[in-house]
Design an enzyme around this catalytic site. Structure first.
Site, PDB file in Angstrom:
ATOM      1  N   HIS A  83       0.872  -1.170   0.000  1.00 14.16           N
ATOM      2  CA  HIS A  83       0.000   0.000   0.000  1.00 14.16           C
ATOM      3  C   HIS A  83       0.911   1.222   0.000  1.00 14.16           C
ATOM      4  CE1 HIS A  83      -3.232  -2.670   2.036  1.00 14.16           C
ATOM      5  NE2 HIS A  83      -3.383  -2.663   0.729  1.00 14.16           N
ATOM      6  N   GLU A  86       1.594   3.333   3.119  1.00  6.90           N
ATOM      7  CA  GLU A  86       2.118   2.697   4.321  1.00  6.90           C
ATOM      8  C   GLU A  86       3.632   2.609   4.146  1.00  6.90           C
ATOM      9  OE1 GLU A  86      -0.093  -0.932   4.803  1.00  6.90           O
ATOM     10  OE2 GLU A  86      -2.010   0.132   4.884  1.00  6.90           O
ATOM     11  N   HIS A 190       3.501  -3.720   6.466  1.00  6.14           N
ATOM     12  CA  HIS A 190       2.404  -2.762   6.320  1.00  6.14           C
ATOM     13  C   HIS A 190       2.445  -1.742   7.457  1.00  6.14           C
ATOM     14  CE1 HIS A 190      -0.147  -4.640   3.092  1.00  6.14           C
ATOM     15  NE2 HIS A 190       0.651  -5.656   3.373  1.00  6.14           N
ATOM     16  N   GLU A 281       2.389  -5.451  10.692  1.00  3.63           N
ATOM     17  CA  GLU A 281       1.885  -4.081  10.796  1.00  3.63           C
ATOM     18  C   GLU A 281       2.809  -3.353  11.771  1.00  3.63           C
ATOM     19  OE1 GLU A 281      -0.650  -2.822   9.131  1.00  3.63           O
ATOM     20  OE2 GLU A 281      -1.712  -4.581   8.357  1.00  3.63           O
TER      21      GLU A 281
END
Length: 443
Positions: A83, A86, A190, A281
């Site tokens: 993404h 990110e 991410h 993440e």
């Protein structure tokens, strides 16, 4: 350890120290090309394809044998910036590259890792998205999708339901890349939360969705892998550092338990590429101020390195016929943890199985022959930067001409449909029951 190599490390070339700031495509390319030029003996820079707008999808390989696969040397990869908004993972991989190449021959752990592993690092899978961000935001920016406005982490074939979307150039490039290497372990980086998430991201009742999760036949390994990363990150392991998000006990979660996701990359890697992948993440804010990048590097450096080392879990080896010929495309699975798309030997007859310490029965299957069973015991203390090596000599006479030359990959269609539970592991234990109850109250 080769101490001569440590002394040699003092004479190795160096690159200008990488600053802690955001590096756009031009700056990133200059850094990667500089590393590849100055450390040509342990790196290989190549592009696996191009983005919608024609930007290269760069991969830097770091290892003692960077140019091509070597038998017995497992392949590992990190992919970031899927993404475009990110951004922390993108910069962490650039700093990881610098850390690896500048410490070869100086740091014993890094040198051993480079000696024993081919490490593939893709700082940006979505360079168009990164360049499209005009006003960085913690929650959402217009660069999340690629230039065709597709979310790349919803763009892969899905094993649980039809994902009838237009396959994007970036996705297609990664899918082709996965066919060219024997990847064993991976993570995609991410932002927007602080957790290590493991497969499955999608699911059906056969994988445990009735219990608000979706687990693989290798759930014990995946939980261990996620915990390995999270436990070495002092903020992630707390599980509650993003105030607007749900809490994650010990900083890990099953992907489906968090939220179902169709067409994700980690499920695709595990099912169709024989590669164990988790999602990391790394920051509550998707696009934090660059002044905070040193903080993220310091919190993640140990985790990034320790996670790479896990590619050496379990057992590896080659499968041979009685004449000593390596056999490609032979199914090699562990009893009671069969994959919906069976794991097979590569063109060199190699297999890699990530397993925790314990006793296992390996089932080797060749078309037209009875299964061959062999026992393996993974010791509690793993060997130094190597999985347990176990070559398998099949008791078959003559050349096995019936085995096809190319790997007969499983169809890219939903493979899980109306299946019984793949193992007893889908039934909830006390721990998983408590986790499920916890999630019900915090969602």
């Amino acid at each position: 350890m080769d101490f001569a190599r440590l002394w040699l490390g003092l004479l190795l070339p160096s690159v200008a120290a990488l600053d802690f700031g955001y590096h756009h495509q031009k700056g990133m390319e200059e850094f990667l090309k500089n590393v590849a030029q100055n450390y040509s003996s342990i790196t290989r820079l190549h592009s696996i394809g191009k983005s919608v707008k024609g930007r290269n999808l760069w991969v830097l390989v770091v290892g003692r044998f960077p140019k091509e696969h070597r038998i017995g040397i497992p392949e590992f990869k990190y992919v970031a910036n899927m993404h475009g908004d990110e951004t922390v993972g993108r910069e962490l991989l650039l700093h990881l590259i610098e850390h690896l190449v500048t410490n070869d021959g100086k740091d014993v752990e890094i040198t051993n890792l480079i000696n024993s592993t081919r490490i593939h690092l893709m700082p940006s899978m979505n360079p168009d998205g990164f360049e499209a961000v005009v006003k960085p935001d913690c929650f959402y920016s217009n660069g999340r999708e690629n230039s065709n406005y597709y979310d790349l982490n919803r763009n892969f074939p899905d094993a649980f339901e039809l994902n009838n979307v237009s396959r994007q150039p970036e996705t297609a490039a990664v899918m082709e890349w996965l066919k060219t290497e024997t990847f064993v372990l991976s993570a995609n980086l991410h932002g927007g939360a602080l957790v290590a998430s493991y497969p499955f991201d999608n699911g059906v009742p056969a994988t445990g969705t009735l219990y608000s999760r979706s687990i693989t036949p290798d759930d014990d390994v995946f939980q261990y892998l996620a915990h390995t990363y999270a436990s070495r990150n002092p903020t992630m392991k707390k599980g509650d550092q993003c105030k607007t998000k749900m809490n994650f006990p010990n900083g890990i979660t099953n992907g489906y338990s968090w939220y179902p996701l169709k067409g994700g990359m980690q499920d695709y890697n595990y099912i169709w590429a024989q590669c164990f992948e988790i999602t990391l993440e790394l920051s509550c804010c998707k696009y934090p101020h660059e002044e905070k990048l040193p903080f993220f590097w310091n919190k993640n450096k140990a985790s990034l390195i320790e996670y790479i080392k896990q590619v050496h879990l379990g057992v590896k080896g080659q499968v041979f016929d009685q004449n000593g010929n390596p056999l490609p495309n032979v199914i090699v699975e562990v009893q009671n943890r069969k994959h919906i798309c069976p794991y097979r030997t590569n063109k060199f007859g190699e297999y890699y199985l990530l397993l925790l310490p314990g006793s296992y029965i390996i089932n080797v299957t060749v078309p037209g022959h009875d299964p061959y069973l062999t026992k393996v015991v993974i010791p509690e203390k793993s060997q130094n930067f190597s999985a347990l090596k176990k070559d398998i000599l099949l008791p078959f006479r003559g050349q096995l001409d019936s085995i096809p030359v190319s790997n007969p990959s499983c169809s890219k269609i939903p493979l899980y449909s109306d299946l019984p539970s793949h193992s007893e592991a889908t039934k909830p234990g006390l721990f998983l029951f408590l986790v499920t109850v916890f999630h019900v109250f915090v969602k």
